[in-house]
Design a protein around this motif. Structure first.
Motif, PDB file in Angstrom:
ATOM      1  N   PRO A   1       8.284 -13.470   1.774  1.00  0.00           N
ATOM      2  CA  PRO A   1       8.343 -14.383   0.628  1.00  0.00           C
ATOM      3  C   PRO A   1       8.736 -13.618  -0.634  1.00  0.00           C
ATOM      4  CG  PRO A   1       6.364 -14.784   1.940  1.00  0.00           C
ATOM      5  CD  PRO A   1       6.990 -13.532   2.484  1.00  0.00           C
ATOM      6  N   PRO A   2       9.672 -14.124  -1.419  1.00  0.00           N
ATOM      7  CA  PRO A   2      10.177 -13.387  -2.577  1.00  0.00           C
ATOM      8  C   PRO A   2       9.102 -12.962  -3.578  1.00  0.00           C
ATOM      9  CG  PRO A   2      11.652 -15.186  -2.058  1.00  0.00           C
ATOM     10  CD  PRO A   2      10.452 -15.362  -1.169  1.00  0.00           C
ATOM     11  N   ASP A   3       8.049 -13.792  -3.773  1.00  0.00           N
ATOM     12  CA  ASP A   3       7.029 -13.385  -4.734  1.00  0.00           C
ATOM     13  C   ASP A   3       6.246 -12.172  -4.234  1.00  0.00           C
ATOM     14  OD1 ASP A   3       5.981 -14.951  -2.728  1.00  0.00           O
ATOM     15  OD2 ASP A   3       4.836 -16.280  -4.035  1.00  0.00           O
ATOM     16  N   HIS A   4       6.084 -12.034  -2.919  1.00  0.00           N
ATOM     17  CA  HIS A   4       5.430 -10.848  -2.368  1.00  0.00           C
ATOM     18  C   HIS A   4       6.301  -9.614  -2.592  1.00  0.00           C
ATOM     19  CE1 HIS A   4       3.122 -13.568   0.713  1.00  0.00           C
ATOM     20  NE2 HIS A   4       2.964 -13.944  -0.531  1.00  0.00           N
ATOM     21  N   VAL A   5       7.601  -9.784  -2.420  1.00  0.00           N
ATOM     22  CA  VAL A   5       8.527  -8.674  -2.635  1.00  0.00           C
ATOM     23  C   VAL A   5       8.466  -8.211  -4.087  1.00  0.00           C
ATOM     24  CG1 VAL A   5      10.953  -7.967  -2.577  1.00  0.00           C
ATOM     25  CG2 VAL A   5      10.046  -9.458  -0.791  1.00  0.00           C
ATOM     26  N   GLN A   6       8.298  -9.138  -5.002  1.00  0.00           N
ATOM     27  CA  GLN A   6       8.210  -8.768  -6.421  1.00  0.00           C
ATOM     28  C   GLN A   6       7.041  -7.825  -6.682  1.00  0.00           C
ATOM     29  OE1 GLN A   6       8.192 -12.341  -8.805  1.00  0.00           O
ATOM     30  NE2 GLN A   6      10.100 -13.086  -7.897  1.00  0.00           N
ATOM     31  N   LEU A   7       5.920  -8.032  -5.978  1.00  0.00           N
ATOM     32  CA  LEU A   7       4.786  -7.120  -6.154  1.00  0.00           C
ATOM     33  C   LEU A   7       5.116  -5.745  -5.585  1.00  0.00           C
ATOM     34  CD1 LEU A   7       1.949  -6.370  -6.959  1.00  0.00           C
ATOM     35  CD2 LEU A   7       1.111  -7.405  -4.836  1.00  0.00           C
ATOM     36  N   ILE A   8       5.726  -5.701  -4.401  1.00  0.00           N
ATOM     37  CA  ILE A   8       6.110  -4.410  -3.830  1.00  0.00           C
ATOM     38  C   ILE A   8       7.016  -3.656  -4.799  1.00  0.00           C
ATOM     39  CG2 ILE A   8       7.331  -3.267  -1.933  1.00  0.00           C
ATOM     40  CD1 ILE A   8       6.573  -5.692  -0.183  1.00  0.00           C
ATOM     41  N   GLU A   9       7.974  -4.363  -5.374  1.00  0.00           N
ATOM     42  CA  GLU A   9       8.916  -3.715  -6.285  1.00  0.00           C
ATOM     43  C   GLU A   9       8.247  -3.310  -7.591  1.00  0.00           C
ATOM     44  OE1 GLU A   9      12.109  -6.528  -6.441  1.00  0.00           O
ATOM     45  OE2 GLU A   9      12.964  -5.835  -4.523  1.00  0.00           O
ATOM     46  N   ALA A  10       7.281  -4.108  -8.052  1.00  0.00           N
ATOM     47  CA  ALA A  10       6.543  -3.733  -9.259  1.00  0.00           C
ATOM     48  C   ALA A  10       5.740  -2.458  -9.026  1.00  0.00           C
ATOM     49  CB  ALA A  10       5.610  -4.869  -9.678  1.00  0.00           C
ATOM     50  N   LEU A  11       5.114  -2.349  -7.858  1.00  0.00           N
ATOM     51  CA  LEU A  11       4.355  -1.141  -7.527  1.00  0.00           C
ATOM     52  C   LEU A  11       5.286   0.056  -7.328  1.00  0.00           C
ATOM     53  CD1 LEU A  11       1.829  -2.751  -5.017  1.00  0.00           C
ATOM     54  CD2 LEU A  11       1.227  -1.711  -7.226  1.00  0.00           C
TER      55      LEU A  11
ATOM     56  N   PHE B   1       0.831  -1.203   0.000  1.00  0.00           N
ATOM     57  CA  PHE B   1       0.000   0.000   0.000  1.00  0.00           C
ATOM     58  C   PHE B   1       0.868   1.257   0.000  1.00  0.00           C
ATOM     59  CE2 PHE B   1      -3.603  -2.539   2.203  1.00  0.00           C
ATOM     60  CZ  PHE B   1      -3.995  -3.051   0.973  1.00  0.00           C
ATOM     61  N   ASP B   2       1.970   1.223   0.741  1.00  0.00           N
ATOM     62  CA  ASP B   2       2.909   2.348   0.699  1.00  0.00           C
ATOM     63  C   ASP B   2       3.439   2.571  -0.717  1.00  0.00           C
ATOM     64  OD1 ASP B   2       2.831   3.217   3.305  1.00  0.00           O
ATOM     65  OD2 ASP B   2       4.613   2.130   3.951  1.00  0.00           O
ATOM     66  N   ALA B   3       3.837   1.477  -1.357  1.00  0.00           N
ATOM     67  CA  ALA B   3       4.397   1.585  -2.707  1.00  0.00           C
ATOM     68  C   ALA B   3       3.351   2.107  -3.693  1.00  0.00           C
ATOM     69  CB  ALA B   3       4.926   0.230  -3.159  1.00  0.00           C
ATOM     70  N   LEU B   4       2.139   1.599  -3.597  1.00  0.00           N
ATOM     71  CA  LEU B   4       1.071   2.040  -4.492  1.00  0.00           C
ATOM     72  C   LEU B   4       0.799   3.536  -4.338  1.00  0.00           C
ATOM     73  CD1 LEU B   4      -1.374   1.361  -6.421  1.00  0.00           C
ATOM     74  CD2 LEU B   4      -2.720   1.157  -4.311  1.00  0.00           C
ATOM     75  N   LEU B   5       0.706   4.005  -3.097  1.00  0.00           N
ATOM     76  CA  LEU B   5       0.314   5.390  -2.817  1.00  0.00           C
ATOM     77  C   LEU B   5       1.492   6.355  -2.836  1.00  0.00           C
ATOM     78  CD1 LEU B   5      -2.172   4.549   0.079  1.00  0.00           C
ATOM     79  CD2 LEU B   5      -2.770   5.210  -2.263  1.00  0.00           C
ATOM     80  N   CYS B   6       2.682   5.841  -3.150  1.00  0.00           N
ATOM     81  CA  CYS B   6       3.900   6.659  -3.271  1.00  0.00           C
ATOM     82  C   CYS B   6       4.257   7.344  -1.954  1.00  0.00           C
ATOM     83  CB  CYS B   6       3.733   7.708  -4.382  1.00  0.00           C
ATOM     84  SG  CYS B   6       3.230   7.032  -5.972  1.00  0.00           S
ATOM     85  N   ILE B   7       4.140   6.600  -0.841  1.00  0.00           N
ATOM     86  CA  ILE B   7       4.514   7.139   0.464  1.00  0.00           C
ATOM     87  C   ILE B   7       6.035   7.085   0.596  1.00  0.00           C
ATOM     88  CG2 ILE B   7       4.166   6.973   2.950  1.00  0.00           C
ATOM     89  CD1 ILE B   7       1.563   7.409   1.381  1.00  0.00           C
ATOM     90  N   GLN B   8       6.659   8.206   0.894  1.00  0.00           N
ATOM     91  CA  GLN B   8       8.106   8.285   1.036  1.00  0.00           C
ATOM     92  C   GLN B   8       8.482   8.329   2.512  1.00  0.00           C
ATOM     93  OE1 GLN B   8      10.114   8.119  -1.677  1.00  0.00           O
ATOM     94  NE2 GLN B   8       8.214   7.896  -2.875  1.00  0.00           N
TER      95      GLN B   8
ATOM     96  N   GLY C   1      -8.571  10.082   0.402  1.00  0.00           N
ATOM     97  CA  GLY C   1      -9.321   9.231   1.319  1.00  0.00           C
ATOM     98  C   GLY C   1      -8.607   7.924   1.592  1.00  0.00           C
ATOM     99  N   CYS C   2      -7.949   7.395   0.573  1.00  0.00           N
ATOM    100  CA  CYS C   2      -7.199   6.148   0.723  1.00  0.00           C
ATOM    101  C   CYS C   2      -5.993   6.363   1.644  1.00  0.00           C
ATOM    102  CB  CYS C   2      -6.749   5.672  -0.657  1.00  0.00           C
ATOM    103  SG  CYS C   2      -6.111   3.987  -0.688  1.00  0.00           S
ATOM    104  N   VAL C   3      -5.263   7.459   1.437  1.00  0.00           N
ATOM    105  CA  VAL C   3      -4.119   7.757   2.296  1.00  0.00           C
ATOM    106  C   VAL C   3      -4.590   7.996   3.734  1.00  0.00           C
ATOM    107  CG1 VAL C   3      -2.192   9.325   2.726  1.00  0.00           C
ATOM    108  CG2 VAL C   3      -2.783   8.702   0.378  1.00  0.00           C
ATOM    109  N   SER C   4      -5.717   8.689   3.891  1.00  0.00           N
ATOM    110  CA  SER C   4      -6.255   8.945   5.239  1.00  0.00           C
ATOM    111  C   SER C   4      -6.598   7.637   5.952  1.00  0.00           C
ATOM    112  CB  SER C   4      -7.502   9.830   5.143  1.00  0.00           C
ATOM    113  OG  SER C   4      -7.179  11.121   4.673  1.00  0.00           O
ATOM    114  N   ALA C   5      -7.126   6.676   5.204  1.00  0.00           N
ATOM    115  CA  ALA C   5      -7.440   5.376   5.809  1.00  0.00           C
ATOM    116  C   ALA C   5      -6.171   4.677   6.275  1.00  0.00           C
ATOM    117  CB  ALA C   5      -8.192   4.510   4.807  1.00  0.00           C
ATOM    118  N   LEU C   6      -5.070   4.834   5.533  1.00  0.00           N
ATOM    119  CA  LEU C   6      -3.788   4.252   5.949  1.00  0.00           C
ATOM    120  C   LEU C   6      -3.250   4.977   7.181  1.00  0.00           C
ATOM    121  CD1 LEU C   6      -1.512   2.249   5.488  1.00  0.00           C
ATOM    122  CD2 LEU C   6      -0.551   3.790   3.761  1.00  0.00           C
TER     123      LEU C   6
END
Length: 407
Positions: free
Chosen positions: A308-318, A285-292, A342-347
């Motif tokens: 798990p490496p496959d989960h990391v691949q999604l984070i890196e893709a985002l 969610f951080d990667a998707l919303l561009c949280i720095q 609204g999405c960032v506020s929910a996070l």
């Protein structure tokens, strides 16, 4: 949720397979394996009776008598994951049964190392082990209802322990629609489908609100002032209540040089322990919303080594796809901007709730409790070696900075 074209669904299903995602449960392992080949019965017996063996202080003797079992009969990913969980639990129990030991015997160290290498994760118990994989249905209905869930291998700590990890499991499972939403957003951006981006973000927001709602269940059964004896205290309270030095070989005053894996390395190995920062969901969610996260970025990135490496691949893709924030705020659609905010506020709300929970279950009890032979300690570092409140507040503040109020 919008109706997807067949081609969209095919693409999403391919993403689910590639990144190890369950459409319903997110990163939670949906297909539960309950057993290993008979050859590994010794491992399963120890894991199934771990609490009793820690209490009776028999675990180390049984590990020493155990043969060195080769992991060559573990042929599927599910078998390897179950073996990693089992060996991780036994390892934690062995090291912290009573006074800590800096050496892990070859009977545990070598198979744990080999299994971990095949999975691409470190030989230490991880967040994924105890939350995403250590669960089962009480009844085979497939319904992820709190009354139908149990731990595959119980932790020391009884019902409080069970409840803590079951609630964590439910929170991760509630992220399923949000992970799907993140995939929808990533694909919609490629075709400049603004409606698709908006609907994907709405799914992420829904998941974050549901995750916070389920997180609140933690307070129903988990008690912050639970008392255990000896190794049990260090084994469970270390994760819940403030002595999390027990769950890491790195930055631990009790294992300053790390843990020696006999038959694997001539030097001790230093590894970080269990930490919610190892949640693939939140980092997605951080990667998707561009949280720095600036100062916290290096630590958060290092936690991916324990996912798990496959989960990391999604984070890196985002993380590497074009900036969603720039995509949205470069267009004159105020409704889309409000959905993003609204999405960032929910996070932010979720992280605020996490801060309150950490204060209740870690900081306050740590200042009230005497552990480890009567030595009173204040919890200044979490299981990963960071100051938990400072870290979480900085992460929360960085998230809040992503909200743009003039929309």
């Amino acid at each position: 949720t919008r109706t997807l074209r067949t081609t969209d669904m095919d693409a999403l299903k391919a993403d689910l397979d590639a990144f190890g995602i369950s459409e319903e449960f997110g990163f939670v392992q949906e297909q539960q394996l309950t057993d290993l080949p008979d050859y590994y019965k010794k491992w399963l017996d120890l894991a199934n009776n771990l609490t009793q063996l820690i209490e009776s202080r028999e675990l180390r003797d049984m590990v020493h008598r155990m043969p060195v079992l080769s992991p060559h009969l573990l042929t599927s990913y599910e078998e390897l994951r179950l073996a990693h969980l089992v060996l991780g639990l036994i390892t934690m129990g062995y090291v912290w049964q009573e006074k800590n030991t800096p050496v892990l015997p070859k009977t545990l160290a070598l198979p744990f190392w080999l299994v971990s290498r095949r999975l691409g994760v470190p030989p230490i118990l991880t967040y994924a082990d105890v939350v995403l994989y250590n669960w089962k249905f009480r009844e085979p209905t497939g319904n992820m209802d709190i009354g139908n869930l149990d731990l595959r291998f119980p932790f020391p700590g009884g019902e409080t322990s069970r409840w803590f990890f079951i609630v964590s499991l439910l929170v991760e499972g509630a992220a399923g629609p949000g992970i799907m939403g993140a995939l929808m957003v990533m694909r919609a951006m490629k075709t400049f489908d603004l409606d698709g981006v908006e609907k994907g973000l709405i799914q992420v927001t829904y998941s974050l609100k549901k995750m916070k709602e389920l997180f609140a269940l933690m307070h129903r059964e988990s008690k912050p002032l639970v008392r255990f004896r000896g190794g049990m205290a260090c084994f469970f309270q270390s994760y819940i209540s403030g002595a999390s030095k027990c769950f890491r070989w790195k930055n631990s005053p009790l294992l300053p040089r790390g843990l020696l894996y006999e038959g694997v390395s001539d030097e001790p190995i230093r590894l970080s322990g269990l930490s919610a920062a190892q949640s693939s969901t939140i980092q997605c969610f951080d990667a998707l919303l561009c949280i720095q996260h600036e100062d916290e970025a290096a630590y958060l990135k290092s936690m991916r080594d324990y996912m798990p490496p496959d989960h990391v691949q999604l984070i890196e893709a985002l993380s590497t796809c074009p900036s969603l924030r720039n995509f949205i705020f470069s267009r004159p659609r105020s409704d889309l901007r409000r959905v993003y905010n609204g999405c960032v506020s929910a996070l932010v709300d979720f992280r605020n709730y996490h801060i309150n929970t950490v204060a209740k279950y870690i900081i306050v009890p740590a200042n009230q409790r005497c552990l480890l032979g009567g030595a009173c300690v204040a919890q200044k570092k979490g299981s990963g070696g960071t100051n938990p409140l400072v870290f979480l507040k900085n992460v929360r503040d960085a998230t809040e900075k992503s909200i743009q109020y003039d929309v």
